[in-house]
Design a protein around this motif. Sequence first.
Motif, short mmCIF file in Angstrom:
data_model
loop_
_atom_site.label_atom_id
_atom_site.label_comp_id
_atom_site.label_asym_id
_atom_site.label_seq_id
_atom_site.Cartn_x
_atom_site.Cartn_y
_atom_site.Cartn_z
N THR A 340 16.83 10.04 29.82
CA THR A 340 16.31 9.04 30.83
C THR A 340 17.51 8.45 31.62
N TYR A 341 18.62 8.16 31.07
CA TYR A 341 19.87 7.73 31.75
C TYR A 341 20.25 8.59 32.91
N LEU A 342 20.34 9.82 32.37
CA LEU A 342 20.67 11.00 33.44
C LEU A 342 19.87 10.95 34.45
N SER A 346 22.82 7.67 39.64
CA SER A 346 22.96 7.88 41.13
C SER A 346 23.69 9.26 41.48
N ALA A 347 24.73 9.72 40.39
CA ALA A 347 25.52 10.77 40.60
C ALA A 347 25.09 12.11 40.12
N ALA A 372 23.53 19.01 32.92
CA ALA A 372 23.23 18.39 34.01
C ALA A 372 24.14 18.84 35.06
N PHE A 373 23.82 18.14 36.36
CA PHE A 373 24.79 18.86 37.63
C PHE A 373 25.20 17.40 38.39
N SER A 374 26.54 17.24 38.65
CA SER A 374 27.00 16.28 39.33
C SER A 374 26.59 16.51 41.04
N LYS A 375 26.44 15.72 41.86
CA LYS A 375 26.14 16.04 43.03
C LYS A 375 27.52 16.05 43.59
N ASP A 376 28.46 15.46 43.36
CA ASP A 376 29.98 15.47 43.90
C ASP A 376 30.65 16.56 43.29
N TYR A 384 35.26 12.28 37.08
CA TYR A 384 35.14 10.81 36.86
C TYR A 384 33.76 10.62 36.53
N VAL A 385 32.60 11.21 37.23
CA VAL A 385 31.43 11.10 36.95
C VAL A 385 31.17 11.40 35.47
N MET A 386 31.62 12.71 34.92
CA MET A 386 31.53 13.07 33.71
C MET A 386 31.97 12.11 32.54
N SER A 387 33.19 11.74 32.78
CA SER A 387 33.87 10.59 31.99
C SER A 387 33.20 9.41 31.72
#
Length: 416
Positions: A340-342, A346-347, A372-376, A384-387
């Motif tokens: 649910t958090y993922l 927004s990223a 999952a997949f980061s937009k950036d 940064y998103v993953m951390s």
Amino acid sequence: MKEQIAYFFSNYYQAFGLTPNMSKYANMFTLLLIALIVTYVIDRVIRTILRAISVRVAKHTKSPFDDLLLANKVPRNVAHIIPLIIALKLLPIVFIDFSIIEIPIRKILQVLFIVLTLWIVRSILFTLEDYFKTLPRLRDKPIDSYIQVFMIFAWVAGVFAAIAVFSDVSILKFITGFGAASAIILLIFKDTILGFVASIQVSINDMVRIGDWITFEKYGADGDVVEINLATVKVQNFDNTITTIPTYAMISDSFKNWRGMTNSDGRRIKRHLMIKQDSIKFLTAKDIERLKGIEIISAYLEQMGGKIDSYNTQNSIDKTLLLNGRNLTNIGVFRKYIQTYLESHSAINKDMLLMARQLQATAEGVPLEIYAFSKDKRWENYEYVMSDLFDHFLAAVPAFDLEIFEYPSSSNFKTK
């Protein structure tokens, strides 16, 4: 005509009292000086005219091709052709009395003509190379490799022609005799031939392009491809070092090309948390009430609590033991929390695969993997998103009465 010009100066010197033999030498040096001056003047005039015409044409055209011709000095090299032809025509006049000198000089000028031709071909090929790199559909192709192959063939043909000139043997006969040494040539140019074949295969199969991010563990390469030529592929690693890889290694060995990720809508995040097995448990009613305070899963707990209670009541399940009937577990609720958090982050790209899954238990615990997949897709932003995600998940683990597995350190052992 040439005899009249030659003997005019010879008779002129004899009139001043020089012997016939000395007048011949004086005549030769005079004609040689005149020939050099005439050739030089013609060369300068033609070069100036060609350059002026080329500059004017380049200014009135939108295509960058003529500008590249100027940059690679094609008009300047072409301008040397006529003066060299004139020099060859003047040789019989200059050395009319010294044919023994004329022959080697003629051969030298013929070889110079061959070298000039090669130089013009080289300038044109470099112009084509620069022009092709300006075209979007060819910018990432290994143009350097093909240019180098053409240059190799041109230089080989030039060397054959030069040897044929000095040896007075026709090029056809020379090449026929040279065929016996083809095995040695193949041995010498083995890497070049392999590189040429590899360049064609790399280009046709679109395996790697200039600008691609590749990882080649065998050669320690991890970065962007900056050059593809006949013999090597140059990779600028992320630490700004350069790794050189043989071109044929791109088809003989395995490497990873990240182009698919770069062209996609996201960059994959695939990492797990190792949960201690003895921290996994069924949730009591008190635990569920406490966890309902977590906003993003409160609706889920309310819904699942109602379904589980209805099932257990309808089937007269004895709930004296939590093991009986249907129950929620802390690891299952935590997995739902991660999911649910993922989904609300927004990223994260919601249009691509997104899940939190449990993997096969190991001696170190139960892996709970985030997929999952980061937009950036930029490296620094992706990290940064993953951390940021795992900072949050690691801090959230104790809220579900779970523990992260880690090997004991010296601080875990206390001595009395």
